[in-house]
Every structure is written in structure tokens, then in C-alpha cells.
Design a protein around this motif. Structure first.
Motif, PDB file in Angstrom:
ATOM      1  N   VAL A  38       0.847  -1.185   0.000  1.00  0.00           N
ATOM      2  CA  VAL A  38       0.000   0.000   0.000  1.00  0.00           C
ATOM      3  C   VAL A  38       0.891   1.246   0.000  1.00  0.00           C
ATOM      4  O   VAL A  38       1.787   1.393   0.822  1.00  0.00           O
ATOM      5  CB  VAL A  38      -0.925   0.018   1.236  1.00  0.00           C
ATOM      6  CG1 VAL A  38      -1.707   1.315   1.294  1.00  0.00           C
ATOM      7  CG2 VAL A  38      -1.848  -1.177   1.224  1.00  0.00           C
ATOM      8  N   GLN A  39       0.637   2.116  -0.958  1.00  0.00           N
ATOM      9  CA  GLN A  39       1.303   3.411  -0.979  1.00  0.00           C
ATOM     10  C   GLN A  39       0.309   4.431  -1.511  1.00  0.00           C
ATOM     11  O   GLN A  39      -0.281   4.222  -2.568  1.00  0.00           O
ATOM     12  CB  GLN A  39       2.553   3.404  -1.843  1.00  0.00           C
ATOM     13  CG  GLN A  39       3.271   4.731  -1.785  1.00  0.00           C
ATOM     14  CD  GLN A  39       4.633   4.696  -2.440  1.00  0.00           C
ATOM     15  OE1 GLN A  39       5.033   3.719  -3.043  1.00  0.00           O
ATOM     16  NE2 GLN A  39       5.366   5.786  -2.309  1.00  0.00           N
ATOM     17  N   GLN A  40       0.127   5.490  -0.740  1.00  0.00           N
ATOM     18  CA  GLN A  40      -0.838   6.507  -1.133  1.00  0.00           C
ATOM     19  C   GLN A  40      -0.231   7.900  -1.007  1.00  0.00           C
ATOM     20  O   GLN A  40       0.581   8.168  -0.121  1.00  0.00           O
ATOM     21  CB  GLN A  40      -2.081   6.442  -0.241  1.00  0.00           C
ATOM     22  CG  GLN A  40      -2.924   5.207  -0.449  1.00  0.00           C
ATOM     23  CD  GLN A  40      -4.172   5.260   0.395  1.00  0.00           C
ATOM     24  OE1 GLN A  40      -4.098   5.226   1.610  1.00  0.00           O
ATOM     25  NE2 GLN A  40      -5.307   5.372  -0.262  1.00  0.00           N
ATOM     26  N   ARG A  41      -0.687   8.773  -1.871  1.00  0.00           N
ATOM     27  CA  ARG A  41      -0.360  10.199  -1.804  1.00  0.00           C
ATOM     28  C   ARG A  41      -1.460  10.832  -0.952  1.00  0.00           C
ATOM     29  O   ARG A  41      -2.646  10.666  -1.234  1.00  0.00           O
ATOM     30  CB  ARG A  41      -0.370  10.780  -3.214  1.00  0.00           C
ATOM     31  CG  ARG A  41      -0.020  12.234  -3.284  1.00  0.00           C
ATOM     32  CD  ARG A  41      -0.005  12.661  -4.773  1.00  0.00           C
ATOM     33  NE  ARG A  41       0.614  13.934  -4.960  1.00  0.00           N
ATOM     34  CZ  ARG A  41      -0.040  15.082  -5.068  1.00  0.00           C
ATOM     35  NH1 ARG A  41      -1.368  15.108  -5.041  1.00  0.00           N
ATOM     36  NH2 ARG A  41       0.610  16.211  -5.229  1.00  0.00           N
ATOM     37  N   VAL A  42      -1.068  11.537   0.090  1.00  0.00           N
ATOM     38  CA  VAL A  42      -2.022  12.119   1.029  1.00  0.00           C
ATOM     39  C   VAL A  42      -1.877  13.647   1.014  1.00  0.00           C
ATOM     40  O   VAL A  42      -0.803  14.169   1.305  1.00  0.00           O
ATOM     41  CB  VAL A  42      -1.805  11.590   2.465  1.00  0.00           C
ATOM     42  CG1 VAL A  42      -2.824  12.179   3.427  1.00  0.00           C
ATOM     43  CG2 VAL A  42      -1.835  10.065   2.487  1.00  0.00           C
ATOM     44  N   THR A  43      -2.949  14.320   0.648  1.00  0.00           N
ATOM     45  CA  THR A  43      -2.960  15.784   0.657  1.00  0.00           C
ATOM     46  C   THR A  43      -3.656  16.229   1.934  1.00  0.00           C
ATOM     47  O   THR A  43      -4.816  15.881   2.177  1.00  0.00           O
ATOM     48  CB  THR A  43      -3.699  16.324  -0.578  1.00  0.00           C
ATOM     49  OG1 THR A  43      -3.056  15.817  -1.757  1.00  0.00           O
ATOM     50  CG2 THR A  43      -3.674  17.845  -0.601  1.00  0.00           C
ATOM     51  N   GLN A  44      -2.932  16.969   2.754  1.00  0.00           N
ATOM     52  CA  GLN A  44      -3.448  17.417   4.045  1.00  0.00           C
ATOM     53  C   GLN A  44      -3.596  18.934   4.044  1.00  0.00           C
ATOM     54  O   GLN A  44      -2.662  19.655   3.710  1.00  0.00           O
ATOM     55  CB  GLN A  44      -2.494  17.002   5.161  1.00  0.00           C
ATOM     56  CG  GLN A  44      -2.307  15.498   5.234  1.00  0.00           C
ATOM     57  CD  GLN A  44      -1.192  15.106   6.184  1.00  0.00           C
ATOM     58  OE1 GLN A  44      -0.210  15.809   6.327  1.00  0.00           O
ATOM     59  NE2 GLN A  44      -1.356  13.977   6.834  1.00  0.00           N
ATOM     60  N   GLY A  45      -4.771  19.381   4.425  1.00  0.00           N
ATOM     61  CA  GLY A  45      -5.018  20.813   4.528  1.00  0.00           C
ATOM     62  C   GLY A  45      -5.018  21.250   5.980  1.00  0.00           C
ATOM     63  O   GLY A  45      -5.511  20.541   6.853  1.00  0.00           O
ATOM     64  N   PHE A  46      -4.428  22.413   6.229  1.00  0.00           N
ATOM     65  CA  PHE A  46      -4.482  22.986   7.566  1.00  0.00           C
ATOM     66  C   PHE A  46      -4.676  24.493   7.435  1.00  0.00           C
ATOM     67  O   PHE A  46      -4.396  25.093   6.398  1.00  0.00           O
ATOM     68  CB  PHE A  46      -3.233  22.654   8.395  1.00  0.00           C
ATOM     69  CG  PHE A  46      -1.945  23.248   7.888  1.00  0.00           C
ATOM     70  CD1 PHE A  46      -1.492  24.471   8.356  1.00  0.00           C
ATOM     71  CD2 PHE A  46      -1.178  22.573   6.956  1.00  0.00           C
ATOM     72  CE1 PHE A  46      -0.302  25.016   7.905  1.00  0.00           C
ATOM     73  CE2 PHE A  46       0.020  23.102   6.489  1.00  0.00           C
ATOM     74  CZ  PHE A  46       0.460  24.323   6.966  1.00  0.00           C
ATOM     75  N   GLY A  47      -5.206  25.070   8.479  1.00  0.00           N
ATOM     76  CA  GLY A  47      -5.458  26.506   8.470  1.00  0.00           C
ATOM     77  C   GLY A  47      -4.744  27.191   9.608  1.00  0.00           C
ATOM     78  O   GLY A  47      -4.482  26.590  10.650  1.00  0.00           O
ATOM     79  N   VAL A  48      -4.414  28.446   9.369  1.00  0.00           N
ATOM     80  CA  VAL A  48      -3.870  29.292  10.426  1.00  0.00           C
ATOM     81  C   VAL A  48      -4.804  30.495  10.532  1.00  0.00           C
ATOM     82  O   VAL A  48      -4.967  31.250   9.574  1.00  0.00           O
ATOM     83  CB  VAL A  48      -2.431  29.757  10.136  1.00  0.00           C
ATOM     84  CG1 VAL A  48      -1.931  30.681  11.246  1.00  0.00           C
ATOM     85  CG2 VAL A  48      -1.493  28.560   9.967  1.00  0.00           C
TER      86      VAL A  48
END
Length: 140
Positions: A57-67
């Protein structure tokens, strides 16, 4: 996502802030007493790609964060002073987060996605959020 690393980076880049914290409950933050100016870091979203291999298993993970930046709007009724303070903070924030790679072994540089006004509240505080995105890779 390691929000502590983001908090540390925000604290280092925005020395004029009275406080930097993590929040997942913005209703409570907006309703509470906060020292000004301050910032909150919060997770926004996470999107993973489909698995592209059968054996591992290998996945590209896009993570969003806010300031979220919070500045005082007490100096003038129209908010021009607050906008000036906000502009300086946003410039410093983007200069220090955009292009930063939290984990060079497993990720890509942070990039800015958007920014918008969250609230101009009855306590003369202007609340602004800048949203950022980070791509990492997860494997099993």
C-alpha cells in the motif's frame, strides 16, 4: 498531520503574537477571551489517492491545515488599522510556511491555498484564516 510542528513554525515566524495554539472548536475560540494578536492552527481536511500497487500500500495524502489570525479592530471603526496589522502578519506567515517541507523524507513543500475573512465580532476582533496544503506519502 503534526500540528505541533506548524505551531512551532508559526511561533518562530510571527514573534509579535501574544499566543499561538491549536483549536478544533472554532465556536469556542471565537466566543472566548484571547490575547491579541494571536493565532490558531487547525486541521482542515485530508484526501488520499487510491492505492496503485497490489503488493504494497502506498498513497499520496494531501493534508489541509489553516492558520487563523486574530487582530484587534479597536483603533478605528472602519477596520483599516486591523487590515494593516493583518497584512503584516499574513506576509510573515506566508513567507515562513510556503515552501517549507516539514519532513523532507516523506513530503513536498507547503503551499498556500486560500485566505478569507472568518468573522468581525462584537468584541472588536477581526478573524482571518489562511489555508495551506501539504502533500505526504503513506505506505504500509
Amino acid at each position: 498531520m503534526d500540528l505541533d510542528a506548524v505551531v512551532t513554525r508559526v511561533q518562530a515566524s510571527l514573534g509579535g503574537l501574544k499566543a499561538v495554539g491549536v483549536s478544533v472548536d472554532m465556536e469556542a475560540a471565537i466566543g472566548g477571551a484571547v490575547p491579541l494578536p494571536c493565532a490558531f492552527v487547525l486541521p482542515l481536511n485530508e484526501v488520499s489517492t487510491d492505492q496503485d500497487r497490489l503488493s504494497r500500500v502506498q498513497q499520496r495524502v494531501t493534508q489541509g491545515f489553516g492558520v487563523i489570525l486574530v487582530v484587534s479592530n479597536k483603533r478605528d471603526a472602519k477596520g483599516a488599522a486591523a487590515l494593516s496589522d493583518l497584512k503584516a502578519l499574513r506576509t510573515a506567515l506566508k513567507n515562513n510556511l510556503v515552501g517549507w517541507v516539514p519532513d523532507a523524507t516523506n513530503g513536498e513543500p507547503v503551499h498556500h491555498r486560500s485566505g478569507r475573512l472568518l468573522n468581525l465580532d462584537g468584541n472588536a476582533r477581526l478573524w482571518w484564516i489562511d489555508e495551506f496544503e501539504l502533500v505526504t506519502y503513506w505506505s504500509q
